[in-house]
Motif scaffolding. Sequence first.
Motif, PDB file in Angstrom:
ATOM      1  N   TYR A 152      -9.979  -1.583   1.546  1.00 44.00           N
ATOM      2  CA  TYR A 152      -9.206  -0.377   1.244  1.00 44.00           C
ATOM      3  C   TYR A 152      -7.862  -0.404   1.973  1.00 44.00           C
ATOM      4  O   TYR A 152      -6.815  -0.074   1.414  1.00 44.00           O
ATOM      5  CB  TYR A 152     -10.029   0.851   1.646  1.00 44.00           C
ATOM      6  CG  TYR A 152      -9.510   2.169   1.119  1.00 44.00           C
ATOM      7  CD1 TYR A 152      -8.653   2.241   0.021  1.00 44.00           C
ATOM      8  CD2 TYR A 152      -9.898   3.357   1.721  1.00 44.00           C
ATOM      9  CE1 TYR A 152      -8.195   3.467  -0.451  1.00 44.00           C
ATOM     10  CE2 TYR A 152      -9.445   4.589   1.251  1.00 44.00           C
ATOM     11  CZ  TYR A 152      -8.594   4.637   0.178  1.00 44.00           C
ATOM     12  OH  TYR A 152      -8.146   5.847  -0.291  1.00 44.00           O
ATOM     13  N   GLN A 153      -7.896  -0.854   3.235  1.00 40.01           N
ATOM     14  CA  GLN A 153      -6.663  -0.960   4.020  1.00 40.01           C
ATOM     15  C   GLN A 153      -5.677  -1.919   3.341  1.00 40.01           C
ATOM     16  O   GLN A 153      -4.487  -1.626   3.236  1.00 40.01           O
ATOM     17  CB  GLN A 153      -6.997  -1.450   5.426  1.00 40.01           C
ATOM     18  CG  GLN A 153      -5.786  -1.721   6.315  1.00 40.01           C
ATOM     19  CD  GLN A 153      -5.040  -0.454   6.682  1.00 40.01           C
ATOM     20  OE1 GLN A 153      -5.623   0.609   6.793  1.00 40.01           O
ATOM     21  NE2 GLN A 153      -3.736  -0.567   6.865  1.00 40.01           N
ATOM     22  N   GLN A 154      -6.178  -3.057   2.848  1.00 31.88           N
ATOM     23  CA  GLN A 154      -5.300  -4.037   2.197  1.00 31.88           C
ATOM     24  C   GLN A 154      -4.703  -3.482   0.908  1.00 31.88           C
ATOM     25  O   GLN A 154      -3.524  -3.666   0.619  1.00 31.88           O
ATOM     26  CB  GLN A 154      -6.077  -5.333   1.907  1.00 31.88           C
ATOM     27  CG  GLN A 154      -5.198  -6.467   1.394  1.00 31.88           C
ATOM     28  CD  GLN A 154      -4.084  -6.828   2.365  1.00 31.88           C
ATOM     29  OE1 GLN A 154      -4.331  -7.123   3.535  1.00 31.88           O
ATOM     30  NE2 GLN A 154      -2.829  -6.791   1.903  1.00 31.88           N
ATOM     31  N   LEU A 155      -5.537  -2.765   0.134  1.00 33.16           N
ATOM     32  CA  LEU A 155      -5.048  -2.146  -1.109  1.00 33.16           C
ATOM     33  C   LEU A 155      -3.924  -1.153  -0.797  1.00 33.16           C
ATOM     34  O   LEU A 155      -2.870  -1.169  -1.444  1.00 33.16           O
ATOM     35  CB  LEU A 155      -6.199  -1.434  -1.821  1.00 33.16           C
ATOM     36  CG  LEU A 155      -5.820  -0.611  -3.058  1.00 33.16           C
ATOM     37  CD1 LEU A 155      -5.262  -1.505  -4.161  1.00 33.16           C
ATOM     38  CD2 LEU A 155      -7.029   0.181  -3.569  1.00 33.16           C
ATOM     39  N   GLY A 209       2.596  11.511  -5.638  1.00 42.09           N
ATOM     40  CA  GLY A 209       1.296  11.129  -5.070  1.00 42.09           C
ATOM     41  C   GLY A 209       0.224  10.909  -6.120  1.00 42.09           C
ATOM     42  O   GLY A 209      -0.697  10.107  -5.925  1.00 42.09           O
ATOM     43  N   ASN A 210       0.336  11.603  -7.266  1.00 42.61           N
ATOM     44  CA  ASN A 210      -0.665  11.421  -8.330  1.00 42.61           C
ATOM     45  C   ASN A 210      -0.592  10.021  -8.922  1.00 42.61           C
ATOM     46  O   ASN A 210      -1.615   9.419  -9.261  1.00 42.61           O
ATOM     47  CB  ASN A 210      -0.465  12.473  -9.432  1.00 42.61           C
ATOM     48  CG  ASN A 210      -0.821  13.871  -8.957  1.00 42.61           C
ATOM     49  OD1 ASN A 210      -1.665  14.043  -8.089  1.00 42.61           O
ATOM     50  ND2 ASN A 210      -0.160  14.865  -9.510  1.00 42.61           N
ATOM     51  N   ASP A 211       0.630   9.493  -9.066  1.00 46.25           N
ATOM     52  CA  ASP A 211       0.817   8.128  -9.563  1.00 46.25           C
ATOM     53  C   ASP A 211       0.151   7.120  -8.628  1.00 46.25           C
ATOM     54  O   ASP A 211      -0.521   6.186  -9.055  1.00 46.25           O
ATOM     55  CB  ASP A 211       2.319   7.805  -9.636  1.00 46.25           C
ATOM     56  CG  ASP A 211       2.844   7.858 -11.051  1.00 46.25           C
ATOM     57  OD1 ASP A 211       2.103   8.308 -11.933  1.00 46.25           O
ATOM     58  OD2 ASP A 211       4.001   7.449 -11.269  1.00 46.25           O
ATOM     59  N   TYR A 212       0.374   7.325  -7.337  1.00 42.91           N
ATOM     60  CA  TYR A 212      -0.229   6.456  -6.317  1.00 42.91           C
ATOM     61  C   TYR A 212      -1.758   6.515  -6.404  1.00 42.91           C
ATOM     62  O   TYR A 212      -2.444   5.496  -6.360  1.00 42.91           O
ATOM     63  CB  TYR A 212       0.274   6.893  -4.948  1.00 42.91           C
ATOM     64  CG  TYR A 212      -0.476   6.313  -3.762  1.00 42.91           C
ATOM     65  CD1 TYR A 212      -0.296   4.988  -3.375  1.00 42.91           C
ATOM     66  CD2 TYR A 212      -1.365   7.096  -3.029  1.00 42.91           C
ATOM     67  CE1 TYR A 212      -0.973   4.455  -2.287  1.00 42.91           C
ATOM     68  CE2 TYR A 212      -2.039   6.578  -1.937  1.00 42.91           C
ATOM     69  CZ  TYR A 212      -1.844   5.262  -1.569  1.00 42.91           C
ATOM     70  OH  TYR A 212      -2.526   4.731  -0.508  1.00 42.91           O
ATOM     71  N   ASN A 213      -2.291   7.728  -6.560  1.00 38.88           N
ATOM     72  CA  ASN A 213      -3.749   7.884  -6.669  1.00 38.88           C
ATOM     73  C   ASN A 213      -4.302   7.171  -7.895  1.00 38.88           C
ATOM     74  O   ASN A 213      -5.388   6.586  -7.855  1.00 38.88           O
ATOM     75  CB  ASN A 213      -4.125   9.370  -6.702  1.00 38.88           C
ATOM     76  CG  ASN A 213      -3.939  10.030  -5.350  1.00 38.88           C
ATOM     77  OD1 ASN A 213      -3.962   9.362  -4.316  1.00 38.88           O
ATOM     78  ND2 ASN A 213      -3.722  11.330  -5.339  1.00 38.88           N
ATOM     79  N   ASP A 214      -3.564   7.224  -9.004  1.00 40.27           N
ATOM     80  CA  ASP A 214      -3.986   6.520 -10.224  1.00 40.27           C
ATOM     81  C   ASP A 214      -4.109   5.017  -9.979  1.00 40.27           C
ATOM     82  O   ASP A 214      -5.005   4.364 -10.502  1.00 40.27           O
ATOM     83  CB  ASP A 214      -2.997   6.770 -11.372  1.00 40.27           C
ATOM     84  CG  ASP A 214      -3.092   8.187 -11.927  1.00 40.27           C
ATOM     85  OD1 ASP A 214      -4.094   8.887 -11.620  1.00 40.27           O
ATOM     86  OD2 ASP A 214      -2.166   8.609 -12.651  1.00 40.27           O
ATOM     87  N   ALA A 215      -3.202   4.475  -9.173  1.00 39.75           N
ATOM     88  CA  ALA A 215      -3.213   3.041  -8.886  1.00 39.75           C
ATOM     89  C   ALA A 215      -4.424   2.636  -8.043  1.00 39.75           C
ATOM     90  O   ALA A 215      -4.853   1.483  -8.060  1.00 39.75           O
ATOM     91  CB  ALA A 215      -1.916   2.643  -8.183  1.00 39.75           C
ATOM     92  N   LYS A 216      -4.991   3.589  -7.297  1.00 39.44           N
ATOM     93  CA  LYS A 216      -6.188   3.308  -6.482  1.00 39.44           C
ATOM     94  C   LYS A 216      -7.480   3.552  -7.255  1.00 39.44           C
ATOM     95  O   LYS A 216      -8.571   3.322  -6.736  1.00 39.44           O
ATOM     96  CB  LYS A 216      -6.208   4.220  -5.243  1.00 39.44           C
ATOM     97  CG  LYS A 216      -5.082   4.014  -4.265  1.00 39.44           C
ATOM     98  CD  LYS A 216      -5.353   4.772  -2.966  1.00 39.44           C
ATOM     99  CE  LYS A 216      -5.494   6.267  -3.174  1.00 39.44           C
ATOM    100  NZ  LYS A 216      -5.772   7.013  -1.952  1.00 39.44           N
TER     101      LYS A 216
END
Length: 198
Positions: free
Chosen positions: A157-160, A172-179
């Motif tokens: 998770y840290q690396q991602l 922040g929603n875009d970032y969350n989608d990428a995870k």
Amino acid sequence: MKLPFEPYNHEWKLTYSNLEKELLQILGSLKPVVAHIGSTSIEGLSAKPVIDILVGLRDESQLDQVPALLMAKNYIYYPKYNEEMPYRRFFIKLKIPPQRLSLPLQFGKGDEMPDIMHDHHYRLAHIHIIPVTSSHWTRHIAFRDYVRSHPAVRAEYQQLKTDLVKQEWKDGNDYNDAKDAFMKRTEKAAVEWYTQSH
């Protein structure tokens, strides 16, 4: 936008503890359960320095008692998400009273979001209110405890996060989608692990 991303900070525990006391006082009549979730709750994990707090109520019928109580104490309410997630009420706590920033105390569907609301330097905490009987309560707590208990998963998770934070994001929603792929896979394993161990 580039999202702020900081190494784990022990101050996050203290910030959470102060907010927990405040929330228990404001919502005391509802007898809530309060928990620290998200990356700031996992020692050793880098994170955006915004505290995620899960507030559990006895049942869904109490949800609509919360907005008036929290808005009276300068928590900003986001009813814009209620249709998509009727089981949850979402609030943001800023570091500065919203009135000093000329911000309203709620943002509904279709309301224009001022740029300042996307600026994580102003955000102190995200407050997620859901029933403790909800599968979403279990999912959040299971994920936190699973990542805390599995160093290899925490390292993945840290690396991602390290890779993603180098990119530009709309919000922040875009970032969350990428995870999302990592989160769904890990949440599934976490809920299975949590259910077997509790």
